[in-house]
Structures are given as structure tokens and as C-alpha cells.
Design a protein around this motif. Structure first.
Motif, PDB file in Angstrom:
ATOM      1  N   GLU A  42       0.853  -1.185   0.000  1.00  0.00           N
ATOM      2  CA  GLU A  42       0.000   0.000   0.000  1.00  0.00           C
ATOM      3  C   GLU A  42       0.892   1.239   0.000  1.00  0.00           C
ATOM      4  O   GLU A  42       1.776   1.369   0.847  1.00  0.00           O
TER       5      GLU A  42
ATOM      6  N   THR B 193      -0.636   1.775  -5.081  1.00  0.00           N
ATOM      7  CA  THR B 193       0.125   0.613  -4.628  1.00  0.00           C
ATOM      8  C   THR B 193       1.428   0.567  -5.431  1.00  0.00           C
ATOM      9  O   THR B 193       1.551   1.193  -6.477  1.00  0.00           O
TER      10      THR B 193
ATOM     11  N   LEU C 102      -0.204  -5.981   0.554  1.00  0.00           N
ATOM     12  CA  LEU C 102      -1.550  -6.302   0.084  1.00  0.00           C
ATOM     13  C   LEU C 102      -1.579  -7.658  -0.626  1.00  0.00           C
ATOM     14  O   LEU C 102      -2.574  -8.369  -0.579  1.00  0.00           O
TER      15      LEU C 102
END
Length: 183
Positions: free
Chosen positions: A77, A128, A155
Motif C-alpha cells: 500500500e 500501490t 496487500l
């Protein structure tokens, strides 16, 4: 001659042959009888997992004194910084433990990367980015703890390589027999 298998473990599958807590397991992938996972990959991680019927090889792969390298691609992230990557490479403090130095570099999203099912959550206002880490140790959820420690939660996590054995074009749920000489 022992059997050694490279498996691209899909997201949500346990690194064991018995399903548990609603998670899928290795029993559904038609592996030869007598092979076992040589290590583990969390159910929410994807990628390279070795299976073999060679007990001494499993022991060697799991023994920290051999420190065989494992390479991971982590989608994190935020836009990861060079400063964060330098911290990862030097080793970070996680759960009262300082990780060993490792190789760390900013990476681009791999071409031809398979979609994850379910997809990683998308938030329009939070970008991201990707980081590649090569570790020689394997603490529980280590990559996730490391990226969080430098401010970039993971993630999606994909193990792309174990030693010199790379996934290449192996798709999730696919496996191939390899020679144990490459391990």
C-alpha cells in the motif's frame, strides 16, 4: 531417485494436505502419493512451494543454518520509497527480532501476472507499488511484518523463486516435476 515438485500455490490454499477452517488444501491438486510440502507458504500468500518425498531434502530446506534464498514480490500500500527499501535491506525490527540483511529493490508489476481471486482491494486515493525481497530466513509472516515495519503494508505476496528454482510461466494450481539437483 526422489521426486521434487515445484507448485504455484494459489491464494487461499493451505500448505498441507488436510483442509482446515474453510481453506482449500494440497489434497485437490493430484500430486504423486508420498510427497510433502518442503516448507510453508501462508494461505493468503501465493507462489512457489516445493513438495518432495525426500525427507533429508525437506530437513535441509527447513534448516535455518543452510539459509537458502527465497524471493518474494510484495504489492504494498502506497508508493514505496528508496529509504524504506534501504531499511528493509539492512534488516528491521519485527516482534522483538531484528531480521537479517536481505536483498530489497523496488520492482514493477510483473508482466503477465495472473489475477488474484479474490482481487486485492482497490482504493482510488491510495496507490500501490511493488518491492522484491530475497530472504535467507523464514520467520512466520516475515515479509508482511517487514513491509509494515517500514510503513508499507503488504496487500499481495507472491514467492517467485526458491533458491535457483523460479516459477517462470507456471500458473496458480499448476505444478511440474523438477530434479532435486537444482535445489
Amino acid at each position: 531417485m526422489s521426486t521434487v515438485i515445484l507448485f504455484n500455490k494459489p491464494f487461499g490454499v493451505l500448505s498441507q494436505f488436510t483442509p482446515e477452517a474453510g481453506h482449500r488444501a494440497l489434497n485437490e491438486f493430484d500430486f504423486p502419493v508420498g510427497v510433502y510440502a518442503a516448507g510453508r507458504l501462508d494461505h493468503d500468500s501465493e507462489g512457489a512451494l516445493l513438495l518432495t518425498d525426500n525427507g533429508p531434502l525437506i530437513k535441509k530446506l527447513l534448516d535455518p543454518k543452510f539459509g537458502h534464498p527465497r524471493t518474494y514480490l510484495a504489492q504494498v500500500e502506497g508508493e514505496i520509497t528508496e529509504e524504506a527499501v534501504k531499511k528493509l535491506a539492512a534488516g528491521v525490527e519485527i516482534k522483538g527480532y531484528r531480521t537479517k540483511p536481505c536483498k530489497a529493490e523496488i520492482a514493477s508489476e510483473p508482466e503477465g501476472l495472473w489475477p488474484r481471486n479474490p482481487p486485492v482491494r482497490f482504493r482510488a486515493n491510495i496507490p500501490t507499488s511493488w518491492v522484491r525481497l530475497t530472504l535467507t530466513e523464514g520467520k512466520n509472516r516475515q515479509v508482511r511484518h517487514m513491509t509494515a515495519a517500514v510503513g508499507f503494508p503488504t496487500l499481495r505476496l507472491i514467492r517467485t523463486k526458491i533458491g535457483n528454482i523460479s516459477l517462470n510461466d507456471l500458473q496458480p494450481g499448476q505444478w511440474r516435476i523438477i530434479t532435486d539437483k537444482v535445489v
